[in-house]
Design a protein around this motif. Structure first.
Motif, PDB file in Angstrom:
ATOM      1  N   ASN A 285      37.411  78.076  36.243  1.00 34.91           N
ATOM      2  CA  ASN A 285      37.155  79.441  35.770  1.00 34.91           C
ATOM      3  C   ASN A 285      35.671  79.776  35.806  1.00 34.91           C
ATOM      4  O   ASN A 285      35.282  80.882  36.164  1.00 34.91           O
TER       5      ASN A 285
ATOM      6  N   TYR B  27      29.356  82.387  27.652  1.00 40.19           N
ATOM      7  CA  TYR B  27      30.564  81.585  27.430  1.00 40.19           C
ATOM      8  C   TYR B  27      30.432  80.222  28.119  1.00 40.19           C
ATOM      9  O   TYR B  27      30.827  79.194  27.568  1.00 40.19           O
TER      10      TYR B  27
ATOM     11  N   ALA C 163      42.311  82.488  26.474  1.00 42.86           N
ATOM     12  CA  ALA C 163      42.168  81.119  25.990  1.00 42.86           C
ATOM     13  C   ALA C 163      43.537  80.673  25.474  1.00 42.86           C
ATOM     14  O   ALA C 163      44.429  81.498  25.267  1.00 42.86           O
TER      15      ALA C 163
ATOM     16  N   ILE D 258      35.099  89.160  24.702  1.00 35.89           N
ATOM     17  CA  ILE D 258      33.796  89.174  25.392  1.00 35.89           C
ATOM     18  C   ILE D 258      33.193  90.558  25.218  1.00 35.89           C
ATOM     19  O   ILE D 258      33.894  91.502  24.961  1.00 35.89           O
TER      20      ILE D 258
ATOM     21  N   ARG E 110      39.450  76.559  25.806  1.00 35.23           N
ATOM     22  CA  ARG E 110      38.650  77.790  25.837  1.00 35.23           C
ATOM     23  C   ARG E 110      38.955  78.620  27.073  1.00 35.23           C
ATOM     24  O   ARG E 110      38.549  79.757  27.173  1.00 35.23           O
ATOM     25  N   PHE E 111      39.616  78.007  28.059  1.00 31.66           N
ATOM     26  CA  PHE E 111      39.956  78.726  29.277  1.00 31.66           C
ATOM     27  C   PHE E 111      41.462  78.628  29.476  1.00 31.66           C
ATOM     28  O   PHE E 111      42.047  77.589  29.196  1.00 31.66           O
ATOM     29  N   GLY E 112      42.066  79.707  29.935  1.00 27.15           N
ATOM     30  CA  GLY E 112      43.520  79.724  30.067  1.00 27.15           C
ATOM     31  C   GLY E 112      43.972  80.035  31.478  1.00 27.15           C
ATOM     32  O   GLY E 112      43.251  79.790  32.447  1.00 27.15           O
TER      33      GLY E 112
ATOM     34  N   THR F 265      44.388  82.781  33.018  1.00 26.05           N
ATOM     35  CA  THR F 265      43.558  83.754  33.725  1.00 26.05           C
ATOM     36  C   THR F 265      42.187  83.759  33.062  1.00 26.05           C
ATOM     37  O   THR F 265      42.031  83.237  31.952  1.00 26.05           O
ATOM     38  N   ALA F 266      41.209  84.369  33.749  1.00 23.92           N
ATOM     39  CA  ALA F 266      39.825  84.335  33.252  1.00 23.92           C
ATOM     40  C   ALA F 266      39.712  84.922  31.851  1.00 23.92           C
ATOM     41  O   ALA F 266      38.838  84.543  31.083  1.00 23.92           O
TER      42      ALA F 266
ATOM     43  N   LYS G  46      40.536  86.388  24.988  1.00 24.98           N
ATOM     44  CA  LYS G  46      39.311  86.005  24.284  1.00 24.98           C
ATOM     45  C   LYS G  46      38.302  87.153  24.281  1.00 24.98           C
ATOM     46  O   LYS G  46      38.207  87.928  25.225  1.00 24.98           O
TER      47      LYS G  46
ATOM     48  N   THR H  42      34.197  95.402  28.019  1.00 27.27           N
ATOM     49  CA  THR H  42      34.329  94.405  26.946  1.00 27.27           C
ATOM     50  C   THR H  42      35.760  94.507  26.417  1.00 27.27           C
ATOM     51  O   THR H  42      36.443  95.515  26.653  1.00 27.27           O
TER      52      THR H  42
END
Lengths: 164, 294
Positions: free
Chosen positions: B80, B176, A147, A164, A139-141, A143-144, A162, A82
């Motif tokens: 993604n 997500y 953001a 997780i 919400r996604f940038g 790389t995984a 972000k 995490t």
């Protein structure tokens, strides 16, 4: 003599090269046997993270270059990584590189995962001007794990690792 | 230093830092892979194929949106999400392959349509092709990720250590994905007349494939303590979908029983007409150039 742990701890993340794998919290353990063989355990950030193989290869290469001839890299899926595992040093380096570090989530409740119909209102400070007035752009940038956000004061877009 | 092409300038004389092409290490290297002694390994393999194929085919469908989504951010988002699911598929197919003595690539690229065990929901065309549009894809992603999240949250307690670890790892990714789909469903459902119409049409398009997600499969009964009974998931998933519907002004479509051929559906290897076209594209390169690397 430099230990295998010290060498492994210096290896950088291929996608966030400001961080070492130790800063990122993906380096789980390094054990050195009396015969000089080394077992390194790493954990993926995201299941599909394409950088995991590179991490293993970089670790192996660094340790072999330092004279360790037998190096095994293992993957641990559990407990799952995490963003809380990113060290304080790692958070400081991200901030300096203009990437907003994730906030700490603390222990997660077990049971059904709550649905978020609106983006969670996290306090993410702009890494350039420290303004708390920032908004999520995507919400996604790139790389995984990131953001994209924008600062309402200095108007700069920036990346955010972000939670997780 | 000058280079003849952009790739060379990126690589310099050392390409080991770059993650592209083939030659990835096997997905489960170094993971504890003991099988629980109480069940048949062949049943675990069958179950892993089902869950792995769901993720693989869904990833293929989502990847079709790359460069074709309504905005750049959505290209990145859907790609993604596809990547996360592909990661789950690699782990699950590798687990199945330990029993079947095949590697993940052989399972993904060298099985024929009748050997795939995914549900129909993931294979149907929801756009960008003629079978749907962005609203339809969001409707499918909402249903799929709500269902898979409910499944994985229970699978964390599986007696198979690999399945439990894959579930624990995948859970946050799926949460997500579900939030992303739910937020889009609200934005479109509660948006303009046109966005509402298309989001509702998307739900109507995918709804006939929802019932199959909750059908009990014989292998689940043989995997007590390892697999999650599909029927158990229905109330949690319906609760999540109802919350999205009430926030967005969307209407729950009428239930339709699973379409079957001679009593068989996706889990039995009987697929819709979309599946052959999907596999043709997904498997083409690997089958045309066996063993190709780059």
């Amino acid at each position: 003599m430099t230990t295998a742990l010290e060498i492994a701890s210096r290896v950088r993340d291929p996608e966030l090269p400001v961080l070492t794998l130790a800063d990122l919290g993906v380096l789980r353990s390094v054990s050195e046997s009396s015969d000089g063989s080394v077992v390194v355990t790493i954990t993926p950030t995201y299941t599909g993270c394409p950088a995991l193989d590179e991490m293993g290869a970089d670790l192996r290469r660094s340790l072999v270059a330092a004279g360790y001839s037998s190096v095994e890299v293992r993957t641990a899926l559990s407990p799952a990584w995490t963003t809380d595992w990113i060290t304080d040093e790692g958070r400081r380096k991200l901030q300096e590189a203009g990437i907003a570090p994730p906030s700490k989530l603390g222990p997660q409740a077990v049971g059904p995962v709550p649905l978020n119909l609106t983006p969670p209102s996290r306090r993410v400070l702009c890494p350039r001007c420290s303004s708390p007035r920032t908004e999520e752009v995507s919400r996604f940038g790139s790389t995984a794990c990131k953001a994209l956000r924008r600062c309402a004061d200095c108007l700069e877009p920036f990346e955010h690792v972000k939670e997780i | 230093m000058s280079f003849d092409n952009a790739y060379e300038s990126l690589l310099g004389h050392e390409d080991a830092h770059w993650a592209f092409g083939t030659g990835f290490a096997e997905a489960l290297v170094g993971v504890n892979r003991e099988f629980p002694s109480t069940v048949d390994r062949a049943d675990i393999a069958a179950y892993c194929l089902m869950l792995g194929d769901d993720a693989l085919i869904m990833a293929q469908r989502l990847a079709e949106w790359c460069s074709r989504a309504p905005e750049l951010e959505e290209d990145i988002a859907l790609s993604n999400i596809a990547l996360d699911l592909l990661g789950q598929a690699r782990l699950l197919l590798t687990r199945a392959g330990e029993v079947l003595e095949r590697d993940e690539d052989s399972l993904a690229f060298l099985r024929d349509e009748r050997e795939f065990r995914n549900v129909h929901l993931v294979e149907i065309d929801c756009g960008p092709g003629p079978g749907g549009d962005f609203g339809t894809t969001i409707a499918r992603l909402l249903v799929f990720s709500s269902w898979r999240l409910a499944l994985f949250s229970r699978l964390r307690g599986s007696a198979d250590p690999v399945l439990a670890a894959i579930a624990e790892k995948g859970l946050k990714e799926l949460a997500y994905h579900r939030d992303h789909a739910a937020q889009w469903a609200v934005r479109l459902g509660d948006g303009t007349d046109e966005s509402h119409r298309r989001m509702q049409a998307g739900l109507e398009r995918v709804w006939p494939f929802v019932d199959e997600l909750f059908l009990a499969h014989p292998v689940e009964a043989k995997l007590s303590g390892v697999a999650v009974p599909s029927a158990e998931l229905r109330s949690e998933v319906e609760g999540v979908l109802e919350a999205v519907f009430s926030a967005s002004g969307l209407t729950r479509p009428a239930d339709v029983p699973t379409a079957r051929v001679a009593g068989m559906a996706g889990r039995d290897g009987v697929h819709t007409e979309a599946m052959g076209f999907l596999l043709a594209e997904m498997q083409h390169l690997h089958r045309s150039l066996p063993g190709a690397t780059w």
